[in-house]
Design a protein around this motif. Structure first.
Motif, PDB file in Angstrom:
ATOM      1  N   LEU A 114     -74.087  -1.673  17.338  1.00 23.54           N
ATOM      2  CA  LEU A 114     -75.172  -2.520  17.838  1.00 23.54           C
ATOM      3  C   LEU A 114     -75.787  -3.367  16.733  1.00 23.54           C
ATOM      4  O   LEU A 114     -76.046  -4.559  16.912  1.00 23.54           O
ATOM      5  N   ARG A 115     -75.998  -2.767  15.573  1.00 21.16           N
ATOM      6  CA  ARG A 115     -76.583  -3.525  14.465  1.00 21.16           C
ATOM      7  C   ARG A 115     -75.607  -4.590  13.958  1.00 21.16           C
ATOM      8  O   ARG A 115     -76.005  -5.709  13.623  1.00 21.16           O
ATOM      9  N   ALA A 116     -74.314  -4.272  13.925  1.00 26.87           N
ATOM     10  CA  ALA A 116     -73.317  -5.218  13.423  1.00 26.87           C
ATOM     11  C   ALA A 116     -73.218  -6.462  14.294  1.00 26.87           C
ATOM     12  O   ALA A 116     -72.898  -7.553  13.796  1.00 26.87           O
ATOM     13  N   ILE A 117     -73.496  -6.329  15.588  1.00 25.16           N
ATOM     14  CA  ILE A 117     -73.378  -7.481  16.485  1.00 25.16           C
ATOM     15  C   ILE A 117     -74.711  -8.179  16.730  1.00 25.16           C
ATOM     16  O   ILE A 117     -74.799  -9.053  17.589  1.00 25.16           O
ATOM     17  N   GLY A 118     -75.738  -7.779  15.984  1.00 31.56           N
ATOM     18  CA  GLY A 118     -76.986  -8.515  16.032  1.00 31.56           C
ATOM     19  C   GLY A 118     -78.061  -7.962  16.933  1.00 31.56           C
ATOM     20  O   GLY A 118     -79.031  -8.661  17.249  1.00 31.56           O
ATOM     21  N   VAL A 119     -77.948  -6.708  17.373  1.00 34.92           N
ATOM     22  CA  VAL A 119     -79.009  -6.077  18.160  1.00 34.92           C
ATOM     23  C   VAL A 119     -80.114  -5.626  17.207  1.00 34.92           C
ATOM     24  O   VAL A 119     -79.825  -5.002  16.178  1.00 34.92           O
ATOM     25  N   ALA A 162     -81.527  -3.351  35.721  1.00 38.82           N
ATOM     26  CA  ALA A 162     -82.427  -4.472  35.963  1.00 38.82           C
ATOM     27  C   ALA A 162     -82.996  -5.030  34.672  1.00 38.82           C
ATOM     28  O   ALA A 162     -83.496  -6.142  34.649  1.00 38.82           O
ATOM     29  N   SER A 163     -82.970  -4.253  33.596  1.00 39.29           N
ATOM     30  CA  SER A 163     -83.556  -4.717  32.341  1.00 39.29           C
ATOM     31  C   SER A 163     -82.742  -4.177  31.178  1.00 39.29           C
ATOM     32  O   SER A 163     -81.852  -3.359  31.347  1.00 39.29           O
ATOM     33  N   ASP A 164     -83.078  -4.667  29.958  1.00 38.39           N
ATOM     34  CA  ASP A 164     -82.390  -4.172  28.770  1.00 38.39           C
ATOM     35  C   ASP A 164     -82.577  -2.665  28.658  1.00 38.39           C
ATOM     36  O   ASP A 164     -83.611  -2.124  29.007  1.00 38.39           O
ATOM     37  N   GLY A 165     -81.575  -1.984  28.092  1.00 35.57           N
ATOM     38  CA  GLY A 165     -81.748  -0.567  27.863  1.00 35.57           C
ATOM     39  C   GLY A 165     -80.481   0.196  28.143  1.00 35.57           C
ATOM     40  O   GLY A 165     -79.432  -0.360  28.422  1.00 35.57           O
ATOM     41  N   VAL A 166     -80.589   1.516  28.073  1.00 34.21           N
ATOM     42  CA  VAL A 166     -79.420   2.359  28.245  1.00 34.21           C
ATOM     43  C   VAL A 166     -78.917   2.276  29.678  1.00 34.21           C
ATOM     44  O   VAL A 166     -79.663   1.983  30.601  1.00 34.21           O
ATOM     45  N   HIS A 167     -77.669   2.523  29.857  1.00 30.38           N
ATOM     46  CA  HIS A 167     -77.026   2.464  31.160  1.00 30.38           C
ATOM     47  C   HIS A 167     -76.173   3.703  31.321  1.00 30.38           C
ATOM     48  O   HIS A 167     -75.052   3.758  30.831  1.00 30.38           O
ATOM     49  N   ASN A 215     -74.290  12.673  29.042  1.00 34.55           N
ATOM     50  CA  ASN A 215     -74.719  11.644  28.083  1.00 34.55           C
ATOM     51  C   ASN A 215     -73.665  10.542  27.954  1.00 34.55           C
ATOM     52  O   ASN A 215     -73.289  10.143  26.859  1.00 34.55           O
ATOM     53  N   VAL A 216     -73.197  10.055  29.101  1.00 43.55           N
ATOM     54  CA  VAL A 216     -72.178   9.007  29.141  1.00 43.55           C
ATOM     55  C   VAL A 216     -72.874   7.685  29.479  1.00 43.55           C
ATOM     56  O   VAL A 216     -73.547   7.583  30.509  1.00 43.55           O
ATOM     57  N   ARG A 217     -72.677   6.678  28.610  1.00 42.32           N
ATOM     58  CA  ARG A 217     -73.436   5.428  28.765  1.00 42.32           C
ATOM     59  C   ARG A 217     -72.600   4.207  28.430  1.00 42.32           C
ATOM     60  O   ARG A 217     -71.706   4.268  27.592  1.00 42.32           O
ATOM     61  N   ASP A 218     -72.940   3.105  29.078  1.00 43.27           N
ATOM     62  CA  ASP A 218     -72.399   1.794  28.756  1.00 43.27           C
ATOM     63  C   ASP A 218     -73.303   1.183  27.687  1.00 43.27           C
ATOM     64  O   ASP A 218     -74.536   1.187  27.819  1.00 43.27           O
ATOM     65  N   LEU A 219     -72.695   0.659  26.611  1.00 46.15           N
ATOM     66  CA  LEU A 219     -73.500   0.051  25.549  1.00 46.15           C
ATOM     67  C   LEU A 219     -73.949  -1.368  25.881  1.00 46.15           C
ATOM     68  O   LEU A 219     -74.620  -2.009  25.072  1.00 46.15           O
ATOM     69  N   GLY A 220     -73.603  -1.856  27.039  1.00 46.57           N
ATOM     70  CA  GLY A 220     -74.008  -3.204  27.415  1.00 46.57           C
ATOM     71  C   GLY A 220     -75.485  -3.313  27.753  1.00 46.57           C
ATOM     72  O   GLY A 220     -76.164  -2.329  28.017  1.00 46.57           O
ATOM     73  N   GLY A 221     -75.966  -4.551  27.748  1.00 44.60           N
ATOM     74  CA  GLY A 221     -77.318  -4.837  28.226  1.00 44.60           C
ATOM     75  C   GLY A 221     -78.338  -5.166  27.182  1.00 44.60           C
ATOM     76  O   GLY A 221     -79.374  -5.762  27.488  1.00 44.60           O
ATOM     77  N   TYR A 222     -78.112  -4.807  25.936  1.00 52.27           N
ATOM     78  CA  TYR A 222     -79.092  -5.072  24.892  1.00 52.27           C
ATOM     79  C   TYR A 222     -79.092  -6.549  24.500  1.00 52.27           C
ATOM     80  O   TYR A 222     -78.047  -7.210  24.506  1.00 52.27           O
ATOM     81  N   ARG A 223     -80.252  -7.046  24.155  1.00 46.89           N
ATOM     82  CA  ARG A 223     -80.394  -8.416  23.679  1.00 46.89           C
ATOM     83  C   ARG A 223     -80.202  -8.456  22.170  1.00 46.89           C
ATOM     84  O   ARG A 223     -80.614  -7.560  21.454  1.00 46.89           O
ATOM     85  N   THR A 224     -79.569  -9.535  21.701  1.00 47.17           N
ATOM     86  CA  THR A 224     -79.413  -9.747  20.269  1.00 47.17           C
ATOM     87  C   THR A 224     -80.595 -10.560  19.746  1.00 47.17           C
ATOM     88  O   THR A 224     -81.427 -11.049  20.506  1.00 47.17           O
ATOM     89  N   TYR A 225     -80.638 -10.720  18.419  1.00 45.13           N
ATOM     90  CA  TYR A 225     -81.722 -11.481  17.806  1.00 45.13           C
ATOM     91  C   TYR A 225     -81.825 -12.897  18.374  1.00 45.13           C
ATOM     92  O   TYR A 225     -82.921 -13.434  18.517  1.00 45.13           O
ATOM     93  N   ASP A 226     -80.695 -13.512  18.690  1.00 47.82           N
ATOM     94  CA  ASP A 226     -80.734 -14.892  19.153  1.00 47.82           C
ATOM     95  C   ASP A 226     -80.725 -15.017  20.666  1.00 47.82           C
ATOM     96  O   ASP A 226     -80.470 -16.097  21.210  1.00 47.82           O
ATOM     97  N   GLY A 227     -81.012 -13.925  21.370  1.00 52.43           N
ATOM     98  CA  GLY A 227     -81.212 -14.000  22.809  1.00 52.43           C
ATOM     99  C   GLY A 227     -79.984 -13.778  23.656  1.00 52.43           C
ATOM    100  O   GLY A 227     -80.075 -13.775  24.885  1.00 52.43           O
ATOM    101  N   ASP A 228     -78.813 -13.611  23.054  1.00 49.04           N
ATOM    102  CA  ASP A 228     -77.621 -13.294  23.828  1.00 49.04           C
ATOM    103  C   ASP A 228     -77.668 -11.834  24.265  1.00 49.04           C
ATOM    104  O   ASP A 228     -78.500 -11.053  23.802  1.00 49.04           O
TER     105      ASP A 228
END
Length: 315
Positions: free
Chosen positions: A222-227, A49-54, A63-76
């Motif tokens: 995550l840092r390389a893609i702008g998180v 429902a919100s940004d964060g670990v999945h 400890n198996v997670r999807d890296l999706g869901g985080y917002r980048t600096y420009d809101g994507d």
């Protein structure tokens, strides 16, 4: 594709404990909710429902997670269903393998060193998948733990792990993520697979505990893609949440079996800590000036690859 936006961007008693260590006889425990540290959506599992670990709940891995869901600096937003991070996959149940099959994985990368694989076993994966071995040096951690825990000697264990020595050892491990050329090559190859490997997506990478080698890779991606830093660090520290109950059971088992009088000596090896991450980043700054310098000079990622990471991972 958002081209304009991309440019902003011993024996049965032990196995490995940090960078992947778990006694083979200890049963997996369900993780607690307690925190211990400061493409497109995949159709096979619900979107948070919100940004964060999945987390991907499994019986044989915690400890198996999807890296999706985080917002980048420009809101994507980082896409779900593209990249997954995990702990060991050698103890998965048949039901777990079925769950992985629904993720549609095309490539699995195993950061474990050969000694870990020999002890814990090879990955249990859906039909047609074979893990790619991409060992990242553990700085002698596996051997050290086999020696110290297998000794059953509380004096020796205190001498080797007490008085901040376990913490200091983990910091040395993190320095090797930056300083060791072979390690850099393994991380670089994985990021290139994500950026350019159309046939490799979705992709999963893992070590044994899914927290150090896997955690560093996830932080870099995550840092390389702008998180933002805060979110990337949060993803790193979340391993403490998902591993807490299981790691506590490991310590209790070691105590009950007589292997260790003070299993809390292992806590610095079982946890991730901001100090460990900061040690790696200090090494980055010393050797390459900045994280961007490490990505470009240390890992050899050119602008095209960094932009391709963003294109693949961000909506």
């Amino acid at each position: 594709m958002h081209i304009a936006r991309t440019r902003t961007a011993v024996g049965v008693a032990i196995s490995a404990i940090a960078l992947g260590t778990l006694p083979a006889w200890a049963a997996h425990a369900e993780p607690t909710a307690a925190e211990r540290g400061t493409a497109r959506h995949a159709p096979h599992h619900p979107r948070p429902a919100s940004d964060g670990v999945h987390q991907i709940p499994l019986q044989g891995a915690v400890n198996v997670r999807d890296l999706g869901g985080y917002r980048t600096y420009d809101g994507d937003r980082v896409r779900y269903g593209q990249v997954f991070r995990a702990d060991a996959l050698a103890k998965l149940t048949d039901a777990d393998v079925g769950t992985l099959a629904k993720l549609g994985l095309k490539k699995v990368i195993d950061f474990r060193v050969p000694a870990e694989v020999r002890y814990d076993g090879t990955d249990k994966l859906p039909a047609g998948l074979t893990a790619t071995s991409r060992a990242v040096n553990d700085n002698g951690l596996f051997t050290m733990l086999m020696t110290v825990i297998g000794s059953k000697d509380p004096v020796k264990q205190e001498e080797m792990l007490g008085n901040g020595k376990a913490d200091a050892f983990m910091r040395d491990v993190y320095r090797t993520f930056v300083a060791d050329g072979t390690n850099r090559a393994q991380f670089a190859a994985t990021l290139r697979d994500i950026a350019h490997g159309g046939d490799a997506a979705p992709l999963l990478y893992h070590c044994t505990s899914g927290k150090d080698r896997t955690g560093w890779t996830s932080y870099l991606l995550l840092r390389a893609i702008g998180v933002p830093e805060r979110a990337a660090v949060g993803d790193y520290l979340a391993s403490n949440t998902y591993r807490a109950a299981y790691d506590a059971k490991v310590r209790e088992s070691l105590k009950q079996s007589g292997m260790m009088q003070n299993p809390d000596l292992l806590i610095p090896l079982q946890e991730v800590r901001t100090g460990y991450l900061e040690t790696a980043l200090d090494e980055v700054k010393k050797e390459y000036g900045s994280l961007d310098g490490y990505l470009r000079k240390g890992l050899g990622l050119d602008t095209r690859t960094i932009l391709a990471l963003r294109e693949r991972m961000v909506d």
